[in-house]
Design a protein around this motif. Structure first.
Motif, PDB file in Angstrom:
ATOM      1  N   ARG A  83       0.818  -1.216   0.000  1.00  0.00           N
ATOM      2  CA  ARG A  83       0.000   0.000   0.000  1.00  0.00           C
ATOM      3  C   ARG A  83       0.846   1.257   0.000  1.00  0.00           C
ATOM      4  N   THR A  84       2.007   1.236   0.673  1.00  0.00           N
ATOM      5  CA  THR A  84       2.845   2.430   0.786  1.00  0.00           C
ATOM      6  C   THR A  84       4.276   2.106   0.363  1.00  0.00           C
ATOM      7  N   ASN A  85       4.964   3.067  -0.204  1.00  0.00           N
ATOM      8  CA  ASN A  85       6.319   2.851  -0.704  1.00  0.00           C
ATOM      9  C   ASN A  85       7.296   2.403   0.381  1.00  0.00           C
ATOM     10  N   ARG A  86       7.104   2.867   1.605  1.00  0.00           N
ATOM     11  CA  ARG A  86       8.081   2.530   2.649  1.00  0.00           C
ATOM     12  C   ARG A  86       8.106   1.042   2.974  1.00  0.00           C
ATOM     13  N   GLN A  87       7.042   0.298   2.625  1.00  0.00           N
ATOM     14  CA  GLN A  87       7.030  -1.135   2.880  1.00  0.00           C
ATOM     15  C   GLN A  87       8.069  -1.883   2.048  1.00  0.00           C
ATOM     16  N   ALA A  88       8.563  -1.253   0.973  1.00  0.00           N
ATOM     17  CA  ALA A  88       9.531  -1.923   0.103  1.00  0.00           C
ATOM     18  C   ALA A  88      10.903  -2.064   0.763  1.00  0.00           C
ATOM     19  N   ARG A  89      11.200  -1.258   1.794  1.00  0.00           N
ATOM     20  CA  ARG A  89      12.557  -1.241   2.349  1.00  0.00           C
ATOM     21  C   ARG A  89      12.945  -2.588   2.943  1.00  0.00           C
ATOM     22  N   GLU A  90      12.104  -3.128   3.811  1.00  0.00           N
ATOM     23  CA  GLU A  90      12.425  -4.406   4.448  1.00  0.00           C
ATOM     24  C   GLU A  90      12.416  -5.539   3.425  1.00  0.00           C
ATOM     25  N   LEU A  91      11.516  -5.470   2.463  1.00  0.00           N
ATOM     26  CA  LEU A  91      11.486  -6.473   1.405  1.00  0.00           C
ATOM     27  C   LEU A  91      12.786  -6.480   0.611  1.00  0.00           C
ATOM     28  N   ALA A  92      13.297  -5.287   0.311  1.00  0.00           N
ATOM     29  CA  ALA A  92      14.545  -5.190  -0.446  1.00  0.00           C
ATOM     30  C   ALA A  92      15.699  -5.844   0.313  1.00  0.00           C
ATOM     31  N   VAL A  93      15.746  -5.642   1.624  1.00  0.00           N
ATOM     32  CA  VAL A  93      16.807  -6.254   2.448  1.00  0.00           C
ATOM     33  C   VAL A  93      16.720  -7.775   2.360  1.00  0.00           C
ATOM     34  N   ALA A  94      15.506  -8.317   2.500  1.00  0.00           N
ATOM     35  CA  ALA A  94      15.330  -9.768   2.471  1.00  0.00           C
ATOM     36  C   ALA A  94      15.675 -10.357   1.106  1.00  0.00           C
ATOM     37  N   PHE A  95      15.319  -9.662   0.033  1.00  0.00           N
ATOM     38  CA  PHE A  95      15.614 -10.173  -1.308  1.00  0.00           C
ATOM     39  C   PHE A  95      17.096 -10.091  -1.616  1.00  0.00           C
ATOM     40  N   ARG A  96      17.754  -9.027  -1.158  1.00  0.00           N
ATOM     41  CA  ARG A  96      19.196  -8.934  -1.378  1.00  0.00           C
ATOM     42  C   ARG A  96      19.937 -10.021  -0.612  1.00  0.00           C
ATOM     43  N   VAL A 105       2.039 -14.945 -10.105  1.00  0.00           N
ATOM     44  CA  VAL A 105       1.990 -15.013  -8.642  1.00  0.00           C
ATOM     45  C   VAL A 105       2.028 -13.595  -8.090  1.00  0.00           C
ATOM     46  N   ALA A 106       1.187 -13.305  -7.101  1.00  0.00           N
ATOM     47  CA  ALA A 106       1.219 -11.989  -6.447  1.00  0.00           C
ATOM     48  C   ALA A 106       1.186 -12.168  -4.935  1.00  0.00           C
ATOM     49  N   PHE A 107       2.077 -11.441  -4.255  1.00  0.00           N
ATOM     50  CA  PHE A 107       2.077 -11.324  -2.803  1.00  0.00           C
ATOM     51  C   PHE A 107       1.535  -9.938  -2.455  1.00  0.00           C
ATOM     52  N   VAL A 108       0.463  -9.875  -1.698  1.00  0.00           N
ATOM     53  CA  VAL A 108      -0.053  -8.595  -1.213  1.00  0.00           C
ATOM     54  C   VAL A 108       0.339  -8.517   0.259  1.00  0.00           C
ATOM     55  N   VAL A 109       1.285  -7.639   0.576  1.00  0.00           N
ATOM     56  CA  VAL A 109       1.830  -7.583   1.936  1.00  0.00           C
ATOM     57  C   VAL A 109       1.173  -6.448   2.725  1.00  0.00           C
ATOM     58  N   GLY A 110       1.143  -6.619   4.057  1.00  0.00           N
ATOM     59  CA  GLY A 110       0.557  -5.579   4.906  1.00  0.00           C
ATOM     60  C   GLY A 110      -0.948  -5.514   4.840  1.00  0.00           C
ATOM     61  N   VAL A 111      -1.617  -6.683   4.751  1.00  0.00           N
ATOM     62  CA  VAL A 111      -3.086  -6.704   4.694  1.00  0.00           C
ATOM     63  C   VAL A 111      -3.587  -6.620   6.138  1.00  0.00           C
ATOM     64  N   GLU A 112      -3.505  -5.427   6.685  1.00  0.00           N
ATOM     65  CA  GLU A 112      -3.783  -5.216   8.107  1.00  0.00           C
ATOM     66  C   GLU A 112      -4.308  -3.809   8.333  1.00  0.00           C
ATOM     67  N   GLU A 113      -4.960  -3.615   9.459  1.00  0.00           N
ATOM     68  CA  GLU A 113      -5.444  -2.285   9.826  1.00  0.00           C
ATOM     69  C   GLU A 113      -4.253  -1.324   9.919  1.00  0.00           C
ATOM     70  N   GLY A 114      -4.418  -0.146   9.337  1.00  0.00           N
ATOM     71  CA  GLY A 114      -3.328   0.832   9.307  1.00  0.00           C
ATOM     72  C   GLY A 114      -2.591   0.866   7.997  1.00  0.00           C
ATOM     73  N   LEU A 115      -2.717  -0.200   7.196  1.00  0.00           N
ATOM     74  CA  LEU A 115      -2.095  -0.218   5.873  1.00  0.00           C
ATOM     75  C   LEU A 115      -3.110  -0.524   4.779  1.00  0.00           C
ATOM     76  N   LEU A 116      -3.917  -1.546   4.973  1.00  0.00           N
ATOM     77  CA  LEU A 116      -4.963  -1.878   4.015  1.00  0.00           C
ATOM     78  C   LEU A 116      -6.183  -2.340   4.796  1.00  0.00           C
ATOM     79  N   PRO A 117      -7.062  -1.459   5.236  1.00  0.00           N
ATOM     80  CA  PRO A 117      -7.213  -0.060   4.796  1.00  0.00           C
ATOM     81  C   PRO A 117      -6.192   0.880   5.443  1.00  0.00           C
ATOM     82  N   TYR A 118      -5.868   1.907   4.651  1.00  0.00           N
ATOM     83  CA  TYR A 118      -4.906   2.932   5.066  1.00  0.00           C
ATOM     84  C   TYR A 118      -5.708   4.150   5.505  1.00  0.00           C
TER      85      TYR A 118
END
Length: 628
Positions: free
Chosen positions: A344-357, A540-553
């Motif tokens: 939902r938000t760009n900042r969620q990509a940071r931790e994902l990038a660390v894990a993928f690297r 394949v799609a991963f929808v991350v952060g499916v939780e209150e505070g992010l989705l819905p934001y």
């Protein structure tokens, strides 16, 4: 002869509809691009409509390119003669063709992006005495854009005063920002009936994709162009309306039926993309989003969606990376390009990038912040000057970049922009050495401008970076490798330019080109916001952060600096808007859908408890497998 045998009954009904206004309600995965291309081909081949009298409007450069490619595949060279453009590219073309009538002068019209808009807001505020202290220039600029696109007068005296000063400065500089690319053609049509008649007679058929994202100004333009010949085709899905915060109004779909009461309606409900369980999950989520009927599919049932509850965002990212690695190892995917991670938000990509690297999994942030990088904005400024040496905002940006000991001149230009040929005159007041350096820069810009008509954008970019010394200077700066990589990515975008420099710069400023995946992205996982994923599909799609505070934001706690849609109070309309975001997200995959959430998530210095999204309550248990 046009072969329609592969189309379903609903699709054929849309393609073969008689002349006149037509509303096509097209659900996700229903083949709307196929239908739009077939409708255009049918008009040309079966009805004898000249290709040049067709105008097809989309919202993104990638969508326009895809439609154009489909038309060439169906029609050959005739397909290239159909006018396919984004709304802003079409509007900018009108502004440029009628620039003198609009009071912008005979020269090239400068295109102002978000950076220039913010600078101009500050200049306008200083000019008219409006205090910007309460909010950032970016927020003021966003409010101005929203009001200009809504067609309503700004609320509150400070905003009205600022709007008048801003418009005056934009006009004086011979520039168009994003709202002006739509508002100026509408003003032209109101003031110059002859101009409107020329455009109406040039385009006897108008077709519009993603109509649910149209704003009031865009609709007013469409209505004026189509009102003479009444051949307006609009394709959209109210359940996928995501841009209300940017001025889009889903109610305009109903307005078409009021303004064009003879309009026919065709619904495309068959989903050709996803498995049966994914379609059923989407229907469960979208059940309250309008009376347009559920999606249906003949595809196999497939797997239930996987729901994963992680301890925190690090564990969430680790799971996603490990699962992608497992899918690749087991042959469940043909390549990493078949996978997307949506957030939902760009900042969620940071931790994902660390894990993928950490697992050496290649990824690409689609629609990332490439154009926000200083070095990219600098390089684009050189190209803008090559296109238009009178672009004062671009000149103010690069006059002392790389350093030329022209800092005082740069300060002057930020306050009083000037054309490049004025540089020597302005530099005389700063001494002989400054004059020599200013003359050299003015000569460089003049030469780049002279070559801009014959060199493609990629070659011109290389020339500008070399002759200005910018690339060599950047190589000695901190983080030079990453910054040079950004310039290389800009160069790759320039290589794909299929038009002239001015058209490509306009597309780039609108952000569509930077969001368009490159040819090598089949080897990389796509990281993208859900808004950026709209129109895309993956195996394949991963929808991350499916939780209150992010989705819905929703609510003040959700507000994030730099996110395209800020948090808002949780009123019913906002909940519905967020439900549409969730609906778009779950309709992207073809075969496998993963939904992840966290028990707690770090926000700044705080660790906050989190709860699964309220939207999950609508999903039946048999459609959701809860991972241990």
């Amino acid at each position: 002869m046009l072969d329609l045998s592969r189309l379903g009954p609903e699709q054929r009904r849309a393609v073969l509809a008689p002349d006149g206004p037509l509303v096509i309600v097209a659900g996700p995965g229903s083949g709307k691009t196929t239908v739009l291309a077939a409708r255009i081909a049918y008009l040309i081949l079966a009805r004898g409509v000249p290709p040049t009298s067709l105008l097809a409007l989309t919202f993104a450069t990638k969508a326009a390119r895809e439609l154009r490619e489909r038309l060439v595949g169906l029609l050959g060279e005739q397909g290239r003669r159909v006018d396919v453009a984004t709304f802003h590219a079409f509007g900018l073309r009108i502004v440029r063709e009628w620039s003198e009538e609009l009071g912008l002068g005979p020269g090239p019209v400068a295109v102002y992006g978000a950076d220039e808009a913010r600078v101009l807001v500050r200049a306008a505020a200083q000019r008219c005495g409006v205090d910007l202290a309460e909010r950032s220039a970016a927020e003021w600029a966003a409010d101005l854009a929203r009001h200009r696109l809504s067609g309503r007068s700004p609320d509150g005296e400070p905003l009205r005063t600022l709007a008048r000063a801003y418009e005056e400065l934009l006009h004086r500089r011979g520039a168009a920002d994003y709202p002006a690319m739509l508002a100026l053609p509408l003003r032209l049509f109101g003031e110059r009936p002859a101009a409107l008649r020329l455009v109406q007679d040039a385009y006897r058929h108008v077709l519009v994709d993603e109509f649910q994202d149209v704003c009031a100004t865009q609709y007013a333009l469409l209505r004026r162009i189509a009102e003479r010949h009444r051949n307006l085709v609009v394709v959209g899905d109210p359940r996928q309306a995501l841009y209300g915060w940017r001025g889009a109004d889903v109610r305009l779909l109903l307005r078409v039926r009021t303004d064009f009461p003879e309009a026919r309606t065709v619904s495309l409900g068959q989903n050709f993309r996803s498995t049966g369980r994914i379609v059923a999950l989407a229907n469960a989520l979208g059940a309250t989003l309008g009376d347009y009927g559920p999606l249906w599919t003949d595809n196999s049932p497939g797997r239930p969606a996987q729901l994963v509850v992680a301890s925190d965002e690090r564990a969430e990212a680790t799971y996603v990376a490990a699962e992608v690695e497992r899918l690749r190892a087991e042959g469940a995917i043909g390549g990493l390009g078949e996978v997307a991670v949506l957030y939902r938000t760009n900042r969620q990509a940071r931790e994902l990038a660390v894990a993928f690297r950490a697992r050496r999994l290649p990824y690409r942030v689609r629609g990332g912040d490439l154009l926000a990088c200083r070095e990219v904005r600098d390089a684009v400024a050189y190209l803008r000057l090559a296109h238009n040496p009178a672009d004062g905002a671009a000149l103010a940006r690069i006059v002392n970049v790389p350093p030329r000991r022209l800092g005082h001149l740069a300060e002057h230009l930020h306050v009083e922009p000037a054309a490049a040929d004025r540089l020597p005159h302005l530099a005389r007041g700063y001494g002989p050495a400054a004059l020599v350096r200013a003359e050299a820069l003015a000569a460089l810009i003049a030469d780049l401008h002279a070559q801009s008509g014959r060199l493609p954008p990629a070659r011109l970019l290389d020339l500008a970076l070399e002759r200005s010394g910018y690339r060599a200077w950047l190589a000695d700066q901190p983080e030079s490798a990453a910054r040079l990589d950004n310039l290389a990515e800009l160069g790759a975008l320039a290589e794909r330019a299929d038009g002239g420099l001015g058209d490509w710069l306009a597309e780039l400023e609108l952000g569509d080109e930077a969001a368009d995946p490159g040819p090598d992205d089949g080897a990389r996982v796509a990281f993208t916001t859900i808004h950026g994923a709209k129109g895309g599909e993956w195996r394949v799609a991963f929808v991350v952060g499916v939780e209150e505070g992010l989705l819905p934001y929703l609510g003040p706690a959700a507000r994030g600096v730099g996110d395209r849609a800020g948090g808002r109070s949780a009123d019913p309309d906002d909940v519905v808007a967020e439900l549409r975001v969730a609906y778009v997200a779950v309709t992207r995959p073809r075969e496998r859908l993963y939904l992840t959430c966290c028990r707690e998530r770090r926000r700044g210095e705080r660790v906050e408890p989190r709860r699964p999204s309220r939207f999950l309550r609508a999903v039946p248990d048999d459609l959701l497998a809860r991972a241990a």
